[in-house]
Scaffold this active site. Structure first.
Site, short mmCIF file in Angstrom:
data_model
loop_
_atom_site.label_atom_id
_atom_site.label_comp_id
_atom_site.label_asym_id
_atom_site.label_seq_id
_atom_site.Cartn_x
_atom_site.Cartn_y
_atom_site.Cartn_z
N ASN A 132 -17.50 -31.63 48.12
CA ASN A 132 -17.88 -30.92 49.30
C ASN A 132 -17.40 -29.56 49.18
OD1 ASN A 132 -18.09 -30.86 52.47
ND2 ASN A 132 -15.92 -30.33 52.08
N ASP A 182 -7.39 -24.64 43.41
CA ASP A 182 -8.64 -23.64 43.72
C ASP A 182 -9.53 -24.16 42.83
OD1 ASP A 182 -10.29 -21.86 43.82
OD2 ASP A 182 -8.87 -20.18 43.68
N GLY A 185 -12.30 -30.12 49.47
CA GLY A 185 -12.43 -29.51 50.74
C GLY A 185 -12.46 -30.31 51.81
N TYR A 212 -26.22 -17.97 46.62
CA TYR A 212 -25.52 -19.20 47.40
C TYR A 212 -26.63 -20.19 47.22
CZ TYR A 212 -23.28 -21.95 51.28
OH TYR A 212 -22.55 -22.90 51.90
N ALA A 250 -29.09 -20.19 44.93
CA ALA A 250 -29.55 -20.62 43.42
C ALA A 250 -28.41 -21.45 43.18
CB ALA A 250 -29.60 -19.27 42.89
N ALA A 251 -27.15 -21.20 43.53
CA ALA A 251 -26.14 -22.07 42.97
C ALA A 251 -26.15 -23.52 43.64
CB ALA A 251 -24.71 -21.47 43.43
N LYS A 252 -26.63 -23.71 44.73
CA LYS A 252 -26.74 -25.12 45.23
C LYS A 252 -28.16 -25.83 44.74
CE LYS A 252 -23.48 -25.54 48.44
NZ LYS A 252 -22.54 -26.61 48.38
N1 NAP Z 1 -21.55 -25.47 57.92
C1 NAP Z 1 -22.70 -25.18 57.45
O1 NAP Z 1 -23.58 -25.07 58.18
C2 NAP Z 1 -23.10 -26.04 56.16
C3 NAP Z 1 -24.46 -26.22 55.98
C4 NAP Z 1 -24.88 -26.60 54.91
C5 NAP Z 1 -23.96 -26.90 53.80
N2 NAP Z 1 -22.95 -26.78 53.93
C6 NAP Z 1 -21.83 -27.11 52.89
O2 NAP Z 1 -20.70 -28.06 53.28
C7 NAP Z 1 -19.61 -27.91 52.64
C8 NAP Z 1 -18.38 -27.78 53.59
O3 NAP Z 1 -18.84 -26.60 54.40
P1 NAP Z 1 -17.87 -26.56 55.63
O4 NAP Z 1 -18.69 -25.62 56.48
O5 NAP Z 1 -17.19 -27.84 56.15
O6 NAP Z 1 -16.75 -25.31 55.08
P2 NAP Z 1 -15.39 -24.95 55.79
O7 NAP Z 1 -15.23 -25.47 57.29
O8 NAP Z 1 -15.21 -23.61 55.40
O9 NAP Z 1 -14.41 -25.98 54.86
C9 NAP Z 1 -14.51 -25.61 53.43
C10 NAP Z 1 -13.47 -26.53 52.84
O10 NAP Z 1 -13.62 -26.29 51.32
C11 NAP Z 1 -12.06 -25.74 51.08
N3 NAP Z 1 -12.54 -24.73 50.03
C12 NAP Z 1 -13.02 -23.61 50.11
N4 NAP Z 1 -13.10 -22.94 48.82
C13 NAP Z 1 -12.20 -23.62 48.03
C14 NAP Z 1 -11.82 -23.15 46.72
N5 NAP Z 1 -12.16 -22.11 46.26
N6 NAP Z 1 -10.95 -24.31 46.23
C15 NAP Z 1 -10.88 -25.42 46.73
N7 NAP Z 1 -11.19 -25.81 48.20
C16 NAP Z 1 -11.94 -24.74 48.55
C17 NAP Z 1 -11.69 -25.33 52.32
O11 NAP Z 1 -10.18 -25.39 52.22
P3 NAP Z 1 -9.49 -24.01 51.77
O12 NAP Z 1 -10.00 -22.77 52.42
O13 NAP Z 1 -7.92 -24.31 52.21
O14 NAP Z 1 -9.47 -23.86 50.10
C18 NAP Z 1 -12.12 -26.50 53.11
O15 NAP Z 1 -11.26 -27.58 52.98
C19 NAP Z 1 -20.00 -26.77 51.84
O16 NAP Z 1 -20.11 -27.12 50.40
C20 NAP Z 1 -21.01 -25.77 52.22
O17 NAP Z 1 -21.91 -25.02 51.04
C21 NAP Z 1 -22.46 -26.36 55.08
#
Ligand code: NAP
Length: 258
Positions: free
Chosen positions: A82, A55, A14, A150, A152-154
Site C-alpha cells: 500500500n 523507507d 504504509g 505518478y 505511469a508508475a502505477k
Molecule cells: N488518497 C487517495 O485519494 C488515493 C487514491 C488512489 C490511490 N491511493 C494510493 O493508496 C496508497 C495509500 O495512500 P494514502 O492516501 O493512504 O497515503 P497516506 O495517508 O499519505 O499514507 C501513506 C502511508 O505510506 C507510508 N509511506 C509513504 N512514503 C513511504 C516510504 N518512502 N517508505 C515507507 N513508507 C512510506 C506513510 O508513512 P510514512 O510517511 O511515515 O513513511 C503512510 O503510512 C498509496 O499507494 C496511494 O498511491 C491513494
C-alpha cells in the site's frame, strides 16, 4: 468483526495512516496478525500491529523487513503493498525531471516489486497466499497536468501485478490490484488544503474540482479509507478464492472506461 483471517499473518506497507491503516485494522479485526511498515513510527501504538520502520523507496528495506518478519513470526500469508505517494509536480512532461520520474518509480512501483521478491519465498513455503497491490484510477485514466509520472508508475504496477498473478497462480498464490479513485486520507486532505490556499477557494470547492478532473464521481464524494479496507479484507479472504489477476476499481463510479 469476523474471524475469516484467523491464523493468518499479514504485512501492510504504509499501514500507519490513511488507506493502509484502515486495511491493517480491517485485517486485524478479521483475526489476522498484522505487521505494518512505514518510515515513521505512529504515536499511538494502541492498534496492536507490529511496526517495522523502513523507507521503501530504498532498495535495502525489503531485506530488512524480511529478516524482521522471519525472526519474529517465521511465516507470512498476506502482503498488501500500500505504501505510495504522489511525489512529482504537476504541469506536464516538460516540468518533470529524471529525478521526479525516478522518485515516483522507486516508491510506487519498485517498493512493491522488491517487497514481493524478498518475501515471496516465505509465503511460498505455505503453498498458499495472497498479494494485493494498491494502485489508483489515474493509472488507467491519467491526468496529464497532475499525475503524469505518478500514473505511469502505477500503470506499470498494474501490468506487473497481472504478470505476477499469471506466474504464481499454479503455486497457490493469488495476486490482485485495488484501484481507488479519490480517498479521504491525510495525504488527500493535505493536497486539498494546499490547493484551496493556492487557488483561494474552499477545501470543499477544491475537492469538488478534483472530482470533476477525475471525470466526475457519480456517488458524489470521496471514499472513506475503511471502504477500501473492506474490499481488501474480502480479497485476501477465502471468500475470494477464485479471484486473481484482477483490478478492482473502488471509485464511486468515476472511471469512464469499461
Ligand atoms: N488518497 C487517495 O485519494 C488515493 C487514491 C488512489 C490511490 N491511493 C494510493 O493508496 C496508497 C495509500 O495512500 P494514502 O492516501 O493512504 O497515503 P497516506 O495517508 O499519505 O499514507 C501513506 C502511508 O505510506 C507510508 N509511506 C509513504 N512514503 C513511504 C516510504 N518512502 N517508505 C515507507 N513508507 C512510506 C506513510 O508513512 P510514512 O510517511 O511515515 O513513511 C503512510 O503510512 C498509496 O499507494 C496511494 O498511491 C491513494
Amino acid at each position: 468483526m469476523n474471524d475469516s483471517l484467523k491464523g493468518k499473518t499479514a504485512l501492510v506497507t504504509g499501514g500507519t495512516k490513511g488507506i493502509g491503516k484502515a486495511i491493517a485494522d480491517k485485517l486485524s479485526n478479521a483475526g489476522a496478525t498484522v505487521i505494518i511498515s512505514a518510515r515513521t513510527k505512529p504515536e499511538e501504538s494502541s492498534s496492536g500491529h507490529y511496526f517495522i520502520g523502513a523507507d521503501l523507496a530504498k532498495a535495502e528495506s525489503a531485506d530488512l523487513i524480511l529478516s524482521e518478519i522471519k525472526a519474529k513470526y517465521g511465516k507470512l500469508d498476506i502482503i498488501v503493498n500500500n505504501a505510495g505517494s504522489h511525489l512529482s509536480p504537476g504541469g506536464g512532461y516538460s516540468i518533470l525531471t529524471d529525478q521526479d520520474w525516478d522518485n515516483e518509480i522507486q516508491l510506487n512501483l519498485m517498493s512493491a516489486v522488491r517487497i514481493n521478491k524478498a518475501l515471496l519465498p516465505l509465503i511460498l513455503e505455505n503453498k498458499t497466499g495472497v498479494i494485493i497491490n494498491i494502485s489508483m484510477n489515474p493509472a488507467i485514466q491519467p491526468i496529464w497536468d497532475m499525475t503524469m509520472a505518478y500514473s505511469a508508475a502505477k500503470a506499470a504496477l498494474n501490468a506487473y501485478s497481472k504478470a505476477l498473478a499469471s506466474e504464481l497462480g499454479s503455486k497457490g498464490i493469488r495476486v490482485n490490484t485495488v484501484s481507488p479513485g479519490l480517498v479521504k486520507t491525510p495525504q488527500m486532505e493535505l493536497a486539498m488544503e494546499e490547493m484551496s490556499k493556492t487557488l483561494e477557494i474552499t477545501v470543499e470547492e477544491a475537492t469538488q474540482s478534483i472530482m470533476e478532473k477525475l471525470g466526475g464521481v457519480p456517488l458524489g464524494r470521496p471514499a472513506n479509507p475503511e471502504e477500501v479496507g473492506d474490499l481488501v479484507r474480502f480479497l485476501v479472504s477465502e471468500e475470494a478464492s477464485y479471484i486473481t489477476g484482477a483490478v478492482y476499481q473502488i471509485d464511486g463510479g468515476s472511471l469512464s472506461v469499461v
